[in-house]
Design an enzyme around this catalytic site. Structure first.
Site, PDB file in Angstrom:
ATOM      1  N   ASN A 287      -2.915 -11.523  -2.177  1.00 31.29           N
ATOM      2  CA  ASN A 287      -1.930 -11.471  -1.355  1.00 31.29           C
ATOM      3  C   ASN A 287      -1.550 -10.603  -0.542  1.00 31.29           C
ATOM      4  O   ASN A 287      -1.020 -11.663   0.612  1.00 31.29           O
ATOM      5  CB  ASN A 287      -0.093 -11.294  -2.608  1.00 31.29           C
TER       6      ASN A 287
ATOM      7  N   ARG B 169       0.851  13.143 -11.773  1.00 36.15           N
ATOM      8  CA  ARG B 169       0.970  12.401 -11.557  1.00 36.15           C
ATOM      9  C   ARG B 169       1.909  13.082 -10.193  1.00 36.15           C
ATOM     10  O   ARG B 169       1.988  12.125  -9.095  1.00 36.15           O
ATOM     11  CB  ARG B 169       1.871  12.262 -12.167  1.00 36.15           C
TER      12      ARG B 169
ATOM     13  N   ARG C 162       0.616   1.245 -10.027  1.00 34.86           N
ATOM     14  CA  ARG C 162       1.221   2.266 -10.729  1.00 34.86           C
ATOM     15  C   ARG C 162       2.523   2.360 -10.153  1.00 34.86           C
ATOM     16  O   ARG C 162       2.875   2.229  -8.872  1.00 34.86           O
ATOM     17  CB  ARG C 162       0.239   3.519  -9.872  1.00 34.86           C
TER      18      ARG C 162
ATOM     19  N   VAL D 249       5.205   4.889  -8.400  1.00 29.76           N
ATOM     20  CA  VAL D 249       5.465   6.241  -7.950  1.00 29.76           C
ATOM     21  C   VAL D 249       6.746   6.620  -7.887  1.00 29.76           C
ATOM     22  O   VAL D 249       7.812   6.177  -8.460  1.00 29.76           O
ATOM     23  CB  VAL D 249       5.451   5.750  -5.929  1.00 29.76           C
TER      24      VAL D 249
ATOM     25  N   HIS E 109       5.982  -9.316  -8.207  1.00 24.43           N
ATOM     26  CA  HIS E 109       5.917  -9.223  -9.697  1.00 24.43           C
ATOM     27  C   HIS E 109       6.369 -11.144  -9.888  1.00 24.43           C
ATOM     28  O   HIS E 109       6.854 -11.621  -9.442  1.00 24.43           O
ATOM     29  CB  HIS E 109       7.113  -8.658 -10.388  1.00 24.43           C
TER      30      HIS E 109
END
Ligand code: GAR
Length: 193
Positions: A13, A64, A90, A92, A108
């Site tokens: 992409n 994290r 991931r 955020v 998505h």
């Protein structure tokens, strides 16, 4: 419009965005491309295109929170108007999204809010839907949640495997990402009718 693109893998992409910018079809500046791990093809192809790259390796941080803060610092160094999660696998923190005024765009491979998560294509097939697609949306701190900007449908064929369907979705997804970025560059409040 300056963008920083985040990737975790192949970055096809992202390549569509790079190609559209190079072809003069998309008036955005790709300020940098970042990844959450070393050795991604997305970073490799960006470096080959002369784009600055960085890695904020998730595994190099004790937790994290520290990783999120380091990622926010690395992205902020390029002062983006929009941060693009393009196959960035991931989640955020809300702090990260706030740091960029909510301008955190995600793509998505399903028609959200259906089939969020890391296996949107597989989950749609397993459910047995006949139509799926792709979504470009402003991401919030959830998993593939947040206001939808644009969507396009893709039919599932009987002979499809996860790979063939995902590839057909990605053909549409690349075009939708490029056209959505172009629309946002022209109008920061853009949302498809
Ligand atoms: C894309 O289909 C993207 O929508 C998906 O990963 C693929 C990355 O492809 N993202 C998600 O599933 C996020 N939940 P690429 O690396 O070739 O651009």
């Amino acid at each position: 419009m300056r963008i920083v693109v985040l990737v975790s893998g192949t970055g096809s992409n992202l390549q569509a965005v790079i190609d559209a910018v190079k072809a003069g079809e998309l008036d955005v500046e790709i300020a940098a491309v970042g990844a959450d791990r070393e050795g991604t093809y997305g970073v490799e192809r960006s470096a080959a295109a002369g784009i600055p790259t960085f890695v904020v390796d998730f595994k190099a941080y004790p937790d994290r929170t520290d990783w999120n803060a380091a990622l926010a610092r690395a992205v902020a160094a390029y002062s983006p108007d929009v941060v693009v999660s393009s196959g960035f696998m991931r989640i955020v923190s809300p702090d990260f999204i706030d740091a960029f005024n909510g301008r955190y765009l995600n793509t998505h491979p399903a028609l959200l809010p259906a089939f969020p998560g890391a296996h949107g294509v597989r989950d749609a097939m397993a459910y047995g839907v006949k139509v799926t697609g792709c979504t470009v949306h402003w991401a919030d701190a959830g998993v593939d949640t947040g206001p939808i900007i644009a969507q396009e449908a893709v039919a599932i064929e009987d002979a499809d495997t996860e790979e063939t369907l995902h590839e057909r979705i990605k053909v549409v997804e690349r075009r939708l990402l490029v056209s959505t970025l172009a629309a946002l560059a022209a109008d920061p409040e853009y949302s498809a009718a």
